[in-house]
Design an enzyme around this catalytic site. Sequence first.
Site, PDB file in Angstrom:
ATOM      1  N   TYR A  57       0.852  -1.187   0.000  1.00 54.69           N
ATOM      2  CA  TYR A  57       0.000   0.000   0.000  1.00 54.69           C
ATOM      3  C   TYR A  57       0.883   1.231   0.000  1.00 54.69           C
ATOM      4  O   TYR A  57       1.572   1.527   0.977  1.00 54.69           O
ATOM      5  CB  TYR A  57      -0.919  -0.036   1.219  1.00 54.69           C
ATOM      6  CG  TYR A  57      -1.894   1.118   1.337  1.00 54.69           C
ATOM      7  CD1 TYR A  57      -2.206   1.945   0.263  1.00 54.69           C
ATOM      8  CD2 TYR A  57      -2.523   1.369   2.558  1.00 54.69           C
ATOM      9  CE1 TYR A  57      -3.105   2.980   0.383  1.00 54.69           C
ATOM     10  CE2 TYR A  57      -3.438   2.419   2.696  1.00 54.69           C
ATOM     11  CZ  TYR A  57      -3.730   3.212   1.608  1.00 54.69           C
ATOM     12  OH  TYR A  57      -4.620   4.243   1.749  1.00 54.69           O
ATOM     13  N   LYS A  67      -1.820  -1.611  -3.851  1.00 58.39           N
ATOM     14  CA  LYS A  67      -2.766  -0.506  -3.978  1.00 58.39           C
ATOM     15  C   LYS A  67      -1.932   0.753  -4.105  1.00 58.39           C
ATOM     16  O   LYS A  67      -1.227   1.131  -3.166  1.00 58.39           O
ATOM     17  CB  LYS A  67      -3.684  -0.405  -2.768  1.00 58.39           C
ATOM     18  CG  LYS A  67      -4.631   0.794  -2.870  1.00 58.39           C
ATOM     19  CD  LYS A  67      -5.278   1.162  -1.551  1.00 58.39           C
ATOM     20  CE  LYS A  67      -6.062   2.462  -1.719  1.00 58.39           C
ATOM     21  NZ  LYS A  67      -6.575   2.984  -0.429  1.00 58.39           N
TER      22      LYS A  67
END
Length: 333
Positions: free
Chosen positions: A174, A202
Amino acid sequence: MALSTHLALPLRSALAALRRAAPGQHRGLSTPPGPEHTLDLRGIFPPLATPFSPTQEVDYARLEGNLCRYASIPFRGLVVLGSNGEYPYLAPCERLELVSCVRRALPKDCLLLAGSGCESTQATIKLTVSMAEVGADVALVVTPCYYRGAMTSAALVQHYTEVADASPIPVVLYSVPANTGLDLSLEAVLTLAQHPNIVGIKDSGGDITRMGLMVHKTRQEDFQVLAGSAGFLLASYALGASGGVCALANVLGAPLCQLDRLCREGRWQEARDLQHRLIEPNVAVTRRFGIPGLKKAMEWFGYYGGPCRAPLAPLSPPQVEELRGTFSANGWL
């Protein structure tokens, strides 16, 4: 409308490339050559807002109410304890109870991604294992950032490698530089993509060139790229991203799933028209007004938003009117 014009330029290039496909070639999204993915991350994931009572306690009943409404939307899964879940403001016991609560409410085929990133590697491993024990399918691990100057690519590769080695569930990287001030470098991502227990990233930075390179250079790996915002979702899909973890999905989940479907079916003009209507509302609930804006907008669409935990402050009346005007101007209210 400058935002729409700004995004349209890279979109036009991406769409033009798709239109130049050989006659008869399928123009929807397709899986690039490479290994089969062990975990299918294709689709939309809302990073759930954490509902609080007027006294700023986690309101689990309100959470269950929101989940009941989200059940009618074809999300691929849900994210608990992302940035929009006010993750840094939650105690460890609250984090685990939130994951457990959401898991109980979800169908088994709906993926549950849980944020487990901490500042130290040791703490991240411990929390990741605990998240798995209470039902998380995937660990979403944000970059440690407090000692940002020391977070070199080598340090981050070591951190994520140790976490992935110890994690009983797959790990998704992330990168959210707007919150951390730290971008997980492309070099580090490409190295980590080779780890058998790291299945994706992500990326919330919004650099479409970087996302395209991630997709291109990991095409032989069991690794998928997720767009971290609704504002560049279509452009990400056009370059091969698998799905999106989008704050706006807390509010406009069905339209985002529609955009996902239009892209997969190759209906690019319809997808572009819809994407343009999502850009300004997305900016409003992310960069412009943040989580207080997101929670206020949720209330207009029948969800419980409620207060944020201090020190996040509610919107002022003029800000509320500006936010409402943004949604109205784009045809959502």
